[in-house]
Write a protein that holds these residues in place. Structure first.
Motif, short mmCIF file in Angstrom:
data_model
loop_
_atom_site.label_atom_id
_atom_site.label_comp_id
_atom_site.label_asym_id
_atom_site.label_seq_id
_atom_site.Cartn_x
_atom_site.Cartn_y
_atom_site.Cartn_z
N ALA A 163 0.84 -1.20 0.00
CA ALA A 163 0.00 0.00 0.00
C ALA A 163 0.87 1.25 0.00
CB ALA A 163 -0.91 0.01 1.22
N GLN A 164 0.32 2.33 -0.57
CA GLN A 164 1.05 3.58 -0.53
C GLN A 164 0.55 4.48 0.59
OE1 GLN A 164 0.29 3.06 -4.51
NE2 GLN A 164 1.94 4.43 -5.20
N GLY B 192 -8.18 9.47 -7.18
CA GLY B 192 -6.77 9.12 -7.17
C GLY B 192 -6.49 7.81 -6.46
N VAL B 193 -7.49 7.25 -5.77
CA VAL B 193 -7.26 6.00 -5.04
C VAL B 193 -7.45 4.80 -5.97
CG1 VAL B 193 -8.14 4.50 -3.21
CG2 VAL B 193 -7.86 6.95 -2.80
N GLY B 194 -6.54 3.88 -5.92
CA GLY B 194 -6.64 2.66 -6.71
C GLY B 194 -7.38 1.61 -5.92
N ALA B 195 -6.61 0.72 -5.27
CA ALA B 195 -7.23 -0.34 -4.48
C ALA B 195 -7.35 0.08 -3.03
CB ALA B 195 -6.38 -1.60 -4.59
N VAL B 196 -8.33 -0.53 -2.34
CA VAL B 196 -8.51 -0.28 -0.92
C VAL B 196 -8.66 -1.61 -0.21
CG1 VAL B 196 -10.01 0.73 0.84
CG2 VAL B 196 -9.62 1.96 -1.30
N LEU C 108 -2.43 4.22 -4.71
CA LEU C 108 -2.73 5.39 -5.52
C LEU C 108 -2.74 5.01 -6.99
CD1 LEU C 108 -0.46 8.06 -3.81
CD2 LEU C 108 -2.94 7.89 -3.70
N GLU C 109 -3.61 5.69 -7.74
CA GLU C 109 -3.56 5.52 -9.19
C GLU C 109 -2.33 6.21 -9.71
OE1 GLU C 109 -7.34 7.08 -10.34
OE2 GLU C 109 -8.20 5.07 -10.55
#
Lengths: 242, 788
Positions: free
Chosen positions: B58-59, B80-84, B220-221
């Protein structure tokens, strides 16, 4: 000068079957091929011969700079061929004076200091100033070698060699790098040393004319002595043709 | 068919092989260092990145008190969030058989089915958790290795006050635990911190988190900015007790790794150039003399009709050949050394794999610098030689002129014998040459001194941290802030001599644009066990108001005493405080900020709270104290000062610290190279004079005096200069080795300089002995025949 030849002490040098071989196998060079020689005390001896005839090799061996491959060399009653490096060093220090074609002075020392270099370690040296006066350099004692001519440098080298009151003085081509006038001056000094100090003087040269001033002339060829002649009358250095 | 000049080149090279070898060796170590260090930086960087990517690290980490799962959707909707990924983490204490001290552990949930979207684990032995099993755990590999815990072993753990037993079914690694540091501790210690991965259900049951999570992980994307996402995540989580989202760069493990790599990077930028500089300087001196000695031959070659250019190219080839040989040797050795050093790092950081990469730029720069410096020396001298006509060069050379150095004649006559005079005159006549040797040797010595200073700096850092600042025997930390009465409970334990409360809160410290994610440590007034000290190592009385910052922290935040610091507390009511910086404390580890505990509690509006305590105890009573403390429900961890110190020592010896030993070795090689070359060159210049001395009856030792006297003089002059240079260089090197985690103090350490000087003396003695052997071996007849 020893006229009879009986007492060993009357001889400065005596060699028996002295042989020197450089290299080995087919490439071996025989610089000396079994030389038998007696040099009486107080003689002035000139060794003549072409390059590579073995005269310098002989000088180097009896001067304690090199070792023989075979045979024996005696200095008075000491066997040079059996000496260790340390003993050879002491022999050179106590008995031998050297004069070389290229003077071999210390460039960083003045004329006087070059002489003192030797008197500081010798047993019974003469005064350095006196040695320099003997070679006619009383006026130039504080000059460095770089400030002197070739002849002057060679005379400093002679002063250095005689200052220890050597038993024997070896000169390898002492005039080789000098013109005739300076050459004669140097020869006169050598003769004076022989006369006044009684040192045995051995000069290696290929200038045959020099032979006239010697007691004894040894001719070398191919590593062996070809002939030994004695001069009944010796020439003055000024009479030598250059 | 090889040209005659080229054959001469090879024979010349063979003739000077000893000296050429020494030069090549110095060039080689310079290049070695460059290649090794840049290779290490590139490799570690690449390995880390590859590992992070493969594990989908994770970032953003967003801890929260307790948030329902549906919040995850809102988080993933942030621009801007990719995976959670939501997960549950919690503290645990492991009861290890045969250990008096309980081991702190962090339990982390894994999804019931399938791999997590973020922060995957890397299984190195055993199997993954079976779905639905609540008694299975995966154990962190470094911990399992340290304690030799096999698959199938039973672990007894206390979680949230309940004691449970688990079976280890797999051994795992994870990029978020590359360096295992217990929360709140400064020093990683694989033996004292464990990570357990458990099924989500089991974690939810243990920590009362059914349908909820207490940590959100976000990626993050591509191209998305971190700061706005952090702010948005904080907004979403605020009502659930968000503890402040932070980016990967503030993540503990990553911070350690980055620190280490950054430290290595700055060291590799600072140190190899110093070594290369010394090598270049040495090369220059040696080449200068080498070409000078060839003066006569150059004249001869020119007399045959070779042009200046052809002669230059000939000597240039010789120089370049030596430099190239050294540089190539350095490259090969550098790759080899880099590989083994990276192996050391791998053991330290527990990467599951390693990418070794060589930085081609290091080769290019290493080789170029060596060749350039070598040619510079050569060209400089060749220019002078070319002004000679061939005839001058072929005439018997005039003796070197010493008449200008005659002044000492009068004054020193009485004191000096002729050999001493020869030594002095040579020194006086060519001060430039002597200065070259003096500078060369002193630089070599300075390198050694700086490296040894660094070694003792590490020790000093430990002593200051564990002997002066922290004088406690053990430290206890609680799960959550407790009432001040807890301190009395500890005080009551038999064998406890002294207890001091502490309150640690995590916070973001801000000064304008500069921020640091760390914390504030509250200490008791007049603290004796853990305290802040000033640069004279005197305890600082914490002021009624304001905060005392560690020097490293003040530097990081670019803040000075008297200025105002913004503190965004990340716990409780999360107040934002503005506090004056009262003074700056000297610390060599971490970047702490201190306040009086009462002042801190008042600012937090949580009076009389402690989060831990420092204890001074009777050593004989330790086991009983541990036993008692272990049983206290609020205790999250106990650590012994000696363990922390050992762990720190180990880390310094294994990590970047290991490099210092390599550097000391290299500094020694360079020093020897310089000294030996100085002796060798001096011998080369005087060999004819020395042989003449031997001929006229000087013994080996007397002759050696003339040669070695000069070396001794040079060394005597070089040592004081080396001390001065080493002192200055020490600061440079210490700065290069300092990281955010620990700072290496520099300063004047007589021992370091003494050892460096001793190394120079030993190098001189060995060099002297080697050269003296040559005097003994010299062919007197041959030397007299040659003109010079």
């Amino acid at each position: 000068m020893a006229k009879d030849g009986n007492g060993a002490a009357e001889f400065t040098f005596r060699t028996k079957g002295l042989t020197k071989v450089y290299g080995s196998g087919p490439a071996a060079v025989h610089a000396l091929r079994g030389v038998d020689l007696d040099i009486p005390k107080g003689d002035m001896v000139v060794l003549l011969g072409p390059s590579g005839s073995g005269k310098s090799t002989l000088l180097n061996i009896v001067g304690g700079l090199d070792r023989a491959t075979e045979g024996e060399a005696w200095f008075q009653d000491q066997n040079l061929t059996e000496m260790s490096d340390r003993e050879l060093t002491l022999y050179r220090r106590d008995h031998v004076g050297f004069v070389f074609q290229f003077y071999n002075l210390m460039p960083s020392l003045t004329a006087r200091e070059n002489v003192e270099l030797v008197t500081e370690i010798a047993d019974d040296p003469m005064d350095p100033d006196e040695a320099l006066r003997l070679v006619g350099l009383g006026e130039r004692m504080d000059h460095f070698p770089a400030q002197m001519s070739g002849g002057e440098q060679q005379r400093v080298a002679i002063a250095r060699a005689i200052a220890k009151n050597p038993t024997v003085l070896f000169c390898d081509e002492p005039t080789g790098a000098l013109d005739s006038t300076t050459g004669r001056a140097v020869l006169r000094v050598l003769r004076d040393v022989n006369d006044k100090l009684g040192a045995t003087v051995m000069i290696v040269t290929h200038a045959a004319a020099t032979a006239g001033m010697a007691h004894r002339v040894i001719n070398f060829a191919d590593g062996a002595i070809r002939s030994v002649t004695t001069n009944d009358t010796r020439l003055d250095p000024d009479e030598i043709k250059w | 068919m090889m040209r005659a000049l080229d054959r001469k080149l090879l024979r010349d090279l063979w003739r000077i092989k000893g000296q050429a070898g020494a030069i090549a060796a110095v060039v080689a170590v310079g290049v070695l260092l460059q290649v090794m260090m840049s290779g290490m930086v590139a490799s570690l960087d690449e390995t880390r990145q590859t590992y992070y990517d493969r594990s989908r690290l994770a970032q953003i980490f967003a801890p929260v008190t307790r948030a329902p799962e549906h919040v995850l959707h809102r988080l993933s909707a942030i621009e801007g969030v990719g995976a959670v990924e939501g997960r549950i983490t919690g503290g645990a204490l492991l009861d290890m058989e045969g250990q008096d001290l309980p081991v702190r552990a962090q339990a982390v949930s894994l999804p019931q089915i399938g791999a997590p979207k973020l922060n995957d684990v890397h299984l190195s032995a055993g199997r993954l958790l079976a779905p639905g099993r609540t008694d299975e755990v995966l154990l962190l590999k470094s911990f399992a290795d340290a304690h030799e815990i096999p698959l199938g072993a039973q672990l007894s753990a206390t979680m949230n006050g309940a004691r449970r037993t688990f079976t280890v079914v797999g051994i795992a690694q994870s990029p978020e635990f590359l360096v295992a540091v217990a929360p709140g501790e400064l020093v990683p210690d694989v033996t004292r911190f464990a990570v357990l991965w458990m099924n989500e259900d089991a974690m939810a049951a243990a920590f009362d988190m059914k349908g909820a999570f207490n940590e959100a992980l976000l990626s993050l994307e591509r191209g998305a900015e971190l700061e706005p996402v952090l702010a948005a995540a904080d907004r979403e989580l605020a009502q659930f007790g968000g503890l402040g989202a932070y980016g990967l760069k503030d993540h503990m493990s990553n911070r350690f790794i980055s620190d280490e790599i950054d430290g290595l990077r700055s060291t590799s930028a600072a140190v190899p150039p110093i070594f290369m500089g010394v090598a270049a300087f040495l090369l220059y001196i040696v080449v200068t003399r080498l070409v000078q000695a060839e003066r006569e031959q150059i004249g001869l070659i020119k007399a045959f009709g070779y042009t200046d250019l052809e002669v230059s190219v000939h000597y240039f080839k010789l120089v370049v050949l030596i430099a190239l040989l050294g540089a190539l040797m350095g490259c090969v050795l550098g790759i080899w050394a880099g590989r083994s050093m990276v192996g050391v790092y791998q053991a330290n950081f527990h990467f599951p794999f390693l990418v070794f990469r060589v930085d081609p730029a290091a080769f290019v720069s290493g080789v170029t610098v060596s060749v350039l410096s070598a040619s510079a020396g050569g060209i400089f001298v060749l220019r002078r030689v070319f002004t000679l006509t061939p005839a001058v060069a072929m005439r018997p050379p005039a003796p070197a002129d010493f008449s200008r150095s005659g002044a000492l004649n009068v004054r020193l006559k009485r004191w000096l014998d002729q050999p001493s005079r020869m030594v002095l005159r040579r020194v006086i006549r060519s001060p430039g040459r002597i200065a070259g040797s003096v500078i060369g040797i002193s630089v070599g010595m300075a390198l050694s001194a700086a490296m040894i200073t660094l070694l003792s700096g590490f020790d000093e850092s430990l002593d200051l941290t564990f002997g002066v600042i922290d004088r406690s025997d053990m430290q206890v930390s609680f799960y959550q802030p407790m009432s001040g009465k807890t301190v009395f409970e500890l005080q009551q334990l038999p064998g406890v001599i002294e207890v001091e409360p502490t309150r640690a809160v995590s916070a973001v410290l801000r000064n304008g644009l500069y921020t640091y994610r760390g914390g504030i440590t509250g200490l008791a007034e007049g603290a004796r066990l853990n305290r802040a000290v000033d640069k004279d190592v005197q305890a600082i009385d914490l002021p009624e108001q304001g905060v005392v910052l560690a020097k490293s922290l003040a530097d990081l935040l670019q803040i000075k005493s008297g200025e105002m610091l913004t503190v965004e507390v990340l716990e409780g009511r999360r107040p934002v405080l503005t506090l004056p910086v009262a003074s700056i404390a000297e610390t060599l580890m971490g970047a702490p900020a201190f306040m009086r505990i009462e002042t801190l509690n008042r600012a937090l509006r949580e009076p009389d709270r402690v989060s831990g305590a420092y204890l001074r105890v009777d050593a004989n009573a330790l086991p009983q104290i541990f036993d008692k403390v272990k049983g206290m429900p609020m205790v999250a961890g106990v650590s012994r000062q000696t363990d922390a110190r050992e762990a720190m020592q180990k880390m310094m010896d294994e990590g970047a610290g290991a490099m210092r030993f390599v550097m000391v070795g290299i500094a020694a090689i360079i020093t020897f190279g310089i000294v030996y070359n100085a002796a060798r060159i001096s011998y080369g210049e005087q060999s004819r004079d020395l042989a003449s001395l031997r001929v006229i009856g000087f013994s080996n030792s007397e002759t050696a005096f003339v040669l070695l006297g000069e070396l001794a003089l040079v060394v005597l002059m070089a040592i004081p200069l080396g001390i001065g240079l080493g002192y200055a260089l020490g600061f440079l090197v210490a700065a290069g080795f300092s990281t955010e985690l620990y700072q290496i103090p520099a300063g004047f350490r007589p021992v370091a300089h003494g050892q460096a000087a001793a190394a120079v003396v030993v190098a001189s003695l060995v060099s002297g002995w080697l050269v003296k052997r040559d005097i003994q071996k010299v062919d007197l007849v041959e030397t007299l025949k040659t003109r010079e």
